[in-house]
Design a protein around this motif. Sequence first.
Motif, PDB file in Angstrom:
ATOM      1  N   GLN A  48       0.966  -1.198  -0.014  1.00 51.70           N
ATOM      2  CA  GLN A  48      -0.061   0.100  -0.057  1.00 51.70           C
ATOM      3  C   GLN A  48       0.707   1.237  -0.051  1.00 51.70           C
ATOM      4  N   ILE A  49       1.945   1.280   0.800  1.00 53.28           N
ATOM      5  CA  ILE A  49       2.755   2.262   0.805  1.00 53.28           C
ATOM      6  C   ILE A  49       3.669   2.321  -0.606  1.00 53.28           C
ATOM      7  N   LEU A  50       4.055   1.285  -1.417  1.00 54.37           N
ATOM      8  CA  LEU A  50       4.861   1.179  -2.429  1.00 54.37           C
ATOM      9  C   LEU A  50       4.007   1.912  -3.589  1.00 54.37           C
ATOM     10  N   ILE A  51       2.716   1.601  -3.828  1.00 49.73           N
ATOM     11  CA  ILE A  51       1.882   1.929  -4.594  1.00 49.73           C
ATOM     12  C   ILE A  51       1.555   3.376  -5.030  1.00 49.73           C
ATOM     13  N   VAL A  52       1.920   4.130  -3.690  1.00 50.46           N
ATOM     14  CA  VAL A  52       1.768   5.710  -3.419  1.00 50.46           C
ATOM     15  C   VAL A  52       3.099   5.917  -4.212  1.00 50.46           C
ATOM     16  N   SER A  82      -5.580   6.400  -0.339  1.00 48.57           N
ATOM     17  CA  SER A  82      -4.311   5.632  -0.075  1.00 48.57           C
ATOM     18  C   SER A  82      -4.055   5.624   1.387  1.00 48.57           C
ATOM     19  N   SER A  83      -4.128   6.798   1.847  1.00 51.52           N
ATOM     20  CA  SER A  83      -3.579   7.002   3.346  1.00 51.52           C
ATOM     21  C   SER A  83      -4.649   6.279   4.182  1.00 51.52           C
ATOM     22  N   VAL A  84      -5.838   6.188   3.847  1.00 47.16           N
ATOM     23  CA  VAL A  84      -6.917   5.318   4.769  1.00 47.16           C
ATOM     24  C   VAL A  84      -6.589   3.626   4.561  1.00 47.16           C
ATOM     25  N   LEU A  85      -6.079   3.345   3.340  1.00 43.90           N
ATOM     26  CA  LEU A  85      -5.571   2.034   3.054  1.00 43.90           C
ATOM     27  C   LEU A  85      -4.466   1.814   3.897  1.00 43.90           C
ATOM     28  N   VAL A  86      -3.586   2.447   4.060  1.00 39.85           N
ATOM     29  CA  VAL A  86      -2.422   2.419   4.678  1.00 39.85           C
ATOM     30  C   VAL A  86      -2.455   2.218   6.098  1.00 39.85           C
ATOM     31  N   ALA A  87      -3.530   3.014   6.613  1.00 41.57           N
ATOM     32  CA  ALA A  87      -3.891   2.926   8.075  1.00 41.57           C
ATOM     33  C   ALA A  87      -4.704   1.530   8.336  1.00 41.57           C
ATOM     34  N   VAL A 142      -4.484  16.615   9.501  1.00 39.64           N
ATOM     35  CA  VAL A 142      -4.663  17.903   9.218  1.00 39.64           C
ATOM     36  C   VAL A 142      -3.317  18.335   8.303  1.00 39.64           C
ATOM     37  N   THR A 143      -2.109  17.696   8.944  1.00 46.46           N
ATOM     38  CA  THR A 143      -0.856  18.067   8.105  1.00 46.46           C
ATOM     39  C   THR A 143      -0.998  17.572   6.761  1.00 46.46           C
ATOM     40  N   VAL A 144      -1.399  16.021   6.792  1.00 42.79           N
ATOM     41  CA  VAL A 144      -1.489  15.260   5.567  1.00 42.79           C
ATOM     42  C   VAL A 144      -2.321  16.071   4.411  1.00 42.79           C
ATOM     43  N   LEU A 145      -3.344  16.280   5.042  1.00 43.61           N
ATOM     44  CA  LEU A 145      -4.690  16.903   4.215  1.00 43.61           C
ATOM     45  C   LEU A 145      -4.050  18.400   3.455  1.00 43.61           C
ATOM     46  N   VAL A 146      -3.576  19.094   4.535  1.00 41.68           N
ATOM     47  CA  VAL A 146      -3.077  20.475   3.850  1.00 41.68           C
ATOM     48  C   VAL A 146      -2.176  20.146   2.788  1.00 41.68           C
ATOM     49  N   GLY A 147      -1.087  19.089   3.237  1.00 45.68           N
ATOM     50  CA  GLY A 147      -0.083  18.931   2.160  1.00 45.68           C
ATOM     51  C   GLY A 147      -0.834  18.455   0.904  1.00 45.68           C
ATOM     52  N   ILE A 148      -1.916  17.860   0.595  1.00 46.89           N
ATOM     53  CA  ILE A 148      -2.546  17.086  -0.320  1.00 46.89           C
ATOM     54  C   ILE A 148      -3.055  18.477  -1.038  1.00 46.89           C
ATOM     55  N   VAL A 149      -3.589  19.469  -0.399  1.00 47.01           N
ATOM     56  CA  VAL A 149      -3.958  20.651  -1.097  1.00 47.01           C
ATOM     57  C   VAL A 149      -2.678  21.391  -1.772  1.00 47.01           C
ATOM     58  N   VAL A 150      -1.619  21.644  -0.798  1.00 49.83           N
ATOM     59  CA  VAL A 150      -0.499  22.289  -1.288  1.00 49.83           C
ATOM     60  C   VAL A 150       0.165  21.456  -2.550  1.00 49.83           C
ATOM     61  N   THR A 151       0.049  20.114  -2.550  1.00 45.56           N
ATOM     62  CA  THR A 151       0.400  19.543  -3.808  1.00 45.56           C
ATOM     63  C   THR A 151      -0.344  19.924  -5.317  1.00 45.56           C
ATOM     64  N   GLY A 152      -1.727  19.963  -4.981  1.00 45.46           N
ATOM     65  CA  GLY A 152      -2.543  20.237  -5.829  1.00 45.46           C
ATOM     66  C   GLY A 152      -2.180  21.749  -6.669  1.00 45.46           C
ATOM     67  N   CYS A 184       2.580   8.548   4.050  1.00 50.79           N
ATOM     68  CA  CYS A 184       2.125   7.374   4.169  1.00 50.79           C
ATOM     69  C   CYS A 184       2.823   6.553   5.363  1.00 50.79           C
ATOM     70  N   VAL A 185       3.980   6.579   5.504  1.00 52.92           N
ATOM     71  CA  VAL A 185       4.632   6.154   6.647  1.00 52.92           C
ATOM     72  C   VAL A 185       4.353   6.728   7.757  1.00 52.92           C
ATOM     73  N   LEU A 186       4.362   8.002   7.839  1.00 52.05           N
ATOM     74  CA  LEU A 186       3.793   8.765   9.064  1.00 52.05           C
ATOM     75  C   LEU A 186       2.361   8.154   9.217  1.00 52.05           C
ATOM     76  N   VAL A 187       1.509   8.016   8.646  1.00 53.45           N
ATOM     77  CA  VAL A 187       0.153   7.443   8.731  1.00 53.45           C
ATOM     78  C   VAL A 187       0.451   6.043   9.439  1.00 53.45           C
ATOM     79  N   ALA A 188       0.982   5.154   8.946  1.00 52.33           N
ATOM     80  CA  ALA A 188       1.257   4.074   9.769  1.00 52.33           C
ATOM     81  C   ALA A 188       1.693   4.009  11.002  1.00 52.33           C
ATOM     82  N   ALA A 189       2.824   4.823  11.345  1.00 52.45           N
ATOM     83  CA  ALA A 189       3.556   4.952  12.738  1.00 52.45           C
ATOM     84  C   ALA A 189       2.245   5.619  13.696  1.00 52.45           C
ATOM     85  N   LEU A 190       1.476   6.516  13.046  1.00 49.73           N
ATOM     86  CA  LEU A 190       0.546   7.091  13.864  1.00 49.73           C
ATOM     87  C   LEU A 190      -0.481   6.054  14.256  1.00 49.73           C
TER      88      LEU A 190
END
Length: 327
Positions: free
Chosen positions: A30-34, A142-147, A184-194, A283-289
Motif C-alpha cells: 500500500q505504501i509502495l503504490i503511493v 491511499s492513506s486510509v488503506l495504509v492505516a 490535518v498536516t497530511v490533508l493540507v499537504g495534499i492541497v499544497v501538492t495540487g 504514508c509511513v507517518l500515517v502507519a506510525a501514527l
Amino acid sequence: MQTVNRLWQWFPTTIDRRVRVIAWASLVSQILIVGTGGAVRLTGSGLGCPTWPRCTDDSFVATPEMGIHGIVEFGNRLLTFVLIVIALLAFLFVVRMRRERPELLRLTLALGLGIIAQAIIGGITVLTGLNSWIVGLHFVVSSVLVALAAVLVHRVYHGRATSRLAVPPPVRLLALATAVGVWVTVLVGIVVTGSGPHAGDADTPRNGLDPAVWQHVHSWPAYITAALSVLLLVAAMRVGHAPLRRAVLGLLAVEAVQMAVGLAQARLGLPELLVGTHMVLACVLVAALTHMLLTLRVSEGSATRSDARDQKGSSGSIATPTKSSVR
C-alpha cells in the motif's frame, strides 16, 4: 473435490508465519503504490494511458508509440493487480479464523474493497484530465488503506483490542490530539501538492492556490504536531508505558525526517525525487501514527500475558487467565 479440501485444510487456523508475512506485504504494498503513483505524476506520465480502463481506445496495454510515459502509467496500473492478489491471499489466510478473529476478516475485506475503489478513482482521475482534487482524493484513500493495513499488522501480532485503556485518559486525549494534527498536516499537504508544479501532465491546470502561501500554511500543523508528539513522549515516559513510548519515538523519527525533506524540497524548488520521498513518508507517518494509537488500549494478547504474570506473582503459579472483554 479432494484437491479443494486439501487446499482448504492448508489455510491457517491460527496466526502463523504466512499470516504475518501477508499482513506486512499488505502494508508495504500500500505504501509502495503511493510511490509508483507519485512517479507517474512526477515524470509527467499521468496521461501516458489517456483513457480508462483501456490504455488506448484499442488496447488494454501501453503501445510503443506512447514511449516511456505509457510504460510508467501502465506499470502503475499493473501494480494494482499485485495489490489485489495480496488482498485476496490475506483474506484466504484468515477466513478459517473468522469466528475467533472476525476483525482480521473485516480488515482484509475492507482492504480488498478499498483497492477496487482506488482503481475506480484512478480511472476517474484519468478521465477528468488529472483534476487536482480527484488526485487528492486518490491520495486520501491511499492513506486510509495504509492505516487499515497498519491495523492488520498490529492485530496479527497483538490480538484483538480489549475495552481496557492502557494509559490514563489525559494521555489518551493528548494522543488523539496528535492524531488530529497528523491528519490535518497530511490533508493540507495534499492541497499544497495540487497547487504545485508537478501536475502529471504539462497541460493539466492546478487548483489555483498560491503554493508559496500554502507551503507556510502546511508547516503550521506540522510544527504543532511535532510539539504534541514531544509532549506525548514525556507523558508516556511519566506513566511508564513502554509500548506507547516506543511508538511515539518511532512517530517522532518519521516526523523529523519528513520535516527535513519538506524544508529541503521547498528551498530547492520542489525537485521530483524529494517530492516523491515526501509523499511516501506521509504514508509511513500515517502507519506510525496508527500503530501509536493502537497502543492506547490493552490488546487481548498482552492482556493475557499480563494477567498470567499477575497471577504468577500472587500465587506462585500461573492460573488460567480470565477472558478480557473485546470489541
